[in-house]
Motif scaffolding. Structure first.
Motif, PDB file in Angstrom:
ATOM      1  N   UNK A 103      79.665  18.898   8.394  1.00  0.00           N
ATOM      2  CA  UNK A 103      80.613  17.861   7.974  1.00  0.00           C
ATOM      3  C   UNK A 103      81.027  16.953   9.134  1.00  0.00           C
ATOM      4  N   UNK A 104      81.309  17.562  10.293  1.00  0.00           N
ATOM      5  CA  UNK A 104      81.748  16.762  11.449  1.00  0.00           C
ATOM      6  C   UNK A 104      80.614  15.848  11.939  1.00  0.00           C
ATOM      7  N   UNK A 105      79.365  16.353  11.911  1.00  0.00           N
ATOM      8  CA  UNK A 105      78.217  15.517  12.294  1.00  0.00           C
ATOM      9  C   UNK A 105      78.139  14.283  11.399  1.00  0.00           C
ATOM     10  N   UNK A 106      78.388  14.489  10.114  1.00  0.00           N
ATOM     11  CA  UNK A 106      78.324  13.370   9.175  1.00  0.00           C
ATOM     12  C   UNK A 106      79.455  12.386   9.466  1.00  0.00           C
ATOM     13  N   UNK A 107      80.649  12.918   9.716  1.00  0.00           N
ATOM     14  CA  UNK A 107      81.799  12.060  10.011  1.00  0.00           C
ATOM     15  C   UNK A 107      81.567  11.267  11.298  1.00  0.00           C
ATOM     16  N   UNK A 150      87.126   9.583   7.951  1.00  0.00           N
ATOM     17  CA  UNK A 150      85.812  10.203   7.845  1.00  0.00           C
ATOM     18  C   UNK A 150      85.673  10.994   6.558  1.00  0.00           C
ATOM     19  N   UNK A 151      86.693  11.792   6.262  1.00  0.00           N
ATOM     20  CA  UNK A 151      86.657  12.599   5.042  1.00  0.00           C
ATOM     21  C   UNK A 151      86.634  11.685   3.814  1.00  0.00           C
ATOM     22  N   UNK A 152      87.421  10.629   3.853  1.00  0.00           N
ATOM     23  CA  UNK A 152      87.465   9.701   2.716  1.00  0.00           C
ATOM     24  C   UNK A 152      86.077   9.105   2.450  1.00  0.00           C
ATOM     25  N   UNK A 153      85.375   8.742   3.516  1.00  0.00           N
ATOM     26  CA  UNK A 153      84.034   8.153   3.351  1.00  0.00           C
ATOM     27  C   UNK A 153      83.050   9.154   2.775  1.00  0.00           C
ATOM     28  N   UNK A 154      83.097  10.376   3.302  1.00  0.00           N
ATOM     29  CA  UNK A 154      82.175  11.415   2.819  1.00  0.00           C
ATOM     30  C   UNK A 154      82.430  11.690   1.334  1.00  0.00           C
ATOM     31  N   UNK A 155      83.694  11.829   0.971  1.00  0.00           N
ATOM     32  CA  UNK A 155      84.023  12.113  -0.436  1.00  0.00           C
ATOM     33  C   UNK A 155      83.572  10.951  -1.330  1.00  0.00           C
ATOM     34  N   UNK A 156      83.811   9.728  -0.856  1.00  0.00           N
ATOM     35  CA  UNK A 156      83.433   8.559  -1.663  1.00  0.00           C
ATOM     36  C   UNK A 156      81.920   8.537  -1.893  1.00  0.00           C
ATOM     37  N   UNK A 157      81.153   8.882  -0.862  1.00  0.00           N
ATOM     38  CA  UNK A 157      79.696   8.883  -1.020  1.00  0.00           C
ATOM     39  C   UNK A 157      79.241  10.005  -1.959  1.00  0.00           C
TER      40      UNK A 157
END
Lengths: 276, 111
Positions: free
Chosen positions: A65-69, A106-113
């Motif tokens: 998750x952190x790598x993606x963020x 970062x979390x908001x972007x991941x969740x949105x995707x």
């Protein structure tokens, strides 16, 4: 991956540690996938990840998750596809990195995707009320509050319910996160003897709707030992049936609430452990 | 089972009652600042302006009753003016509670 979906975000939370959040995330995530839903489970416990282990994917983690963020990896690179259920994916937490790397944006972007690609996003919250826990619940449409029938767990659940009602995006928009109580590690016979808080006691105190009662069972430990959600590993066992019922209720089905008794029938006694 | 429970009451009713009382209080104060914490900080800030004290020698206790609650702050202050004649009196203590109590000459001078 198929586009155009709009996932429902579910957080599995409790406040207190050790009550069964990760076990329940794995069991419910697998049950949803088994019922045909496309599911991603996300581990928010940065630094102490365990959902990978409970799902038997601990040796397949490359990115997290952190790598993606941080932009080190693209989301599809970090998602681990379950080997048993093709609809089930895991986004692991990082094991080493600083938890400050978990940012709100970062979390908001991941969740949105993820919302565009899945039917369900199940967020496994860490214990406590710190950043990981508040970010896990931040975007939730629905919450499962995992509670043991025990004073400290009930108190912490009450606290978490307060946070769900104030710190989530939905709460800030004046809406309400759908809250569901999942009682785990329940011993019906102990409750009947007045040695353990009963379902009614917990419901009266927390006053949120009940979604399931998971009996204490050796099958839960056995499933985590082998790295398989109990709903896959022993689908006919008491806890697995209880998790399936809870999952169907989550999907809106009307299933009568049963207080599962783990009293072993003659069949189970004769044919041993696997038949349970 | 009901007959049995008449004779042997478990501890669950106690758990339920304790939780109900505790959560009624916690829900009430959930969105308010931590009163005990605020009082502690402010009282200690006032004391620190006038005397040097050891933060480890501060005892704060709270007793929450149904109608009245009490907050007691007990601060041990090293007595720098060690009177030559009164060697036994090495420490002064400042105790605050419902009504402030002073225990020594030294603190009398302050309160």
């Amino acid at each position: 991956m198929s586009e155009g979906k709009s996932a429902r975000v579910l957080v599995v939370t409790s406040g207190k540690g050790g009550v069964g959040k990760t076990t329940s995330t794995a069991a419910i995530g697998a049950a949803l996938a088994h019922l045909g839903e496309k599911v991603v489970v996300i581990d928010f416990d940065v630094g102490l990840r365990n959902l990978d282990l409970v799902l038997g994917a601990e040796r397949r983690v490359v990115f997290d998750l952190i790598n993606v963020i941080n932009g080190v990896a693209k989301l599809p690179q970090a998602l681990i596809k379950d080997k048993r259920l093709e609809n089930l994916f895991l986004l692991p937490a990082s094991q080493t990195r600083d938890k400050d790397a978990l940012t709100e944006d970062g979390v908001a972007k991941v969740i949105a995707e993820l919302r565009t690609k899945f039917d369900w996003i199940v967020c496994d919250s860490p214990a406590g009320i710190e950043r990981g826990a508040t970010l896990a619940m931040r975007h939730a449409d629905a919450a499962i509050i995992v509670t043991n029938p025990e004073v400290s767990s009930v108190r912490d659940s009450d606290r978490i319910i307060g946070l769900l009602d104030s710190k989530t995006e939905k709460a800030e928009r004046g809406e309400c996160v759908d809250k569901h109580l999942l009682i785990t590690r329940y011993h019906p016979w102990r409750a009947a003897r007045g040695e353990m808080l009963s379902i009614d006691d917990v419901l009266e105190i927390l006053s949120i709707p009940l979604i399931g009662i998971i009996p204490e069972s050796e099958e839960v430990l056995r499933a985590s030992n082998v790295g398989s959600p109990v709903t896959l590993n022993a689908p006919l066992s008491g806890p697995a049936r209880a998790y399936f019922d809870a999952t169907k209720r989550l999907k809106g089905e009307q299933i009568p609430m049963q207080i599962p008794s783990e009293s072993r029938g003659l069949f189970n006694k004769l044919f041993g452990r696997k038949a349970a | 089972m009901n007959l049995l429970s008449l004779f042997r009451r478990g501890s669950a009713p106690v758990a339920r009652e304790r939780l109900q009382i505790l959560l009624a209080h916690e829900r009430e104060t959930r969105n308010q600042p931590d009163l005990l914490g605020v009082l502690r900080e402010e009282i200690l800030a006032v004391i620190a302006r006038h005397v040097i004290y050891d933060p480890d020698k501060v005892q704060i206790s709270m007793d929450r009753g149904s109608t009245v609650s009490t907050l007691a702050v007990d601060i041990e202050i090293p007595n720098r003016r060690r009177a030559s004649g009164a060697a036994s009196q090495q420490l002064s203590r400042l105790a605050l509670s419902a009504g402030a109590t002073t225990r020594s000459q030294w603190t009398n001078g302050l309160v």
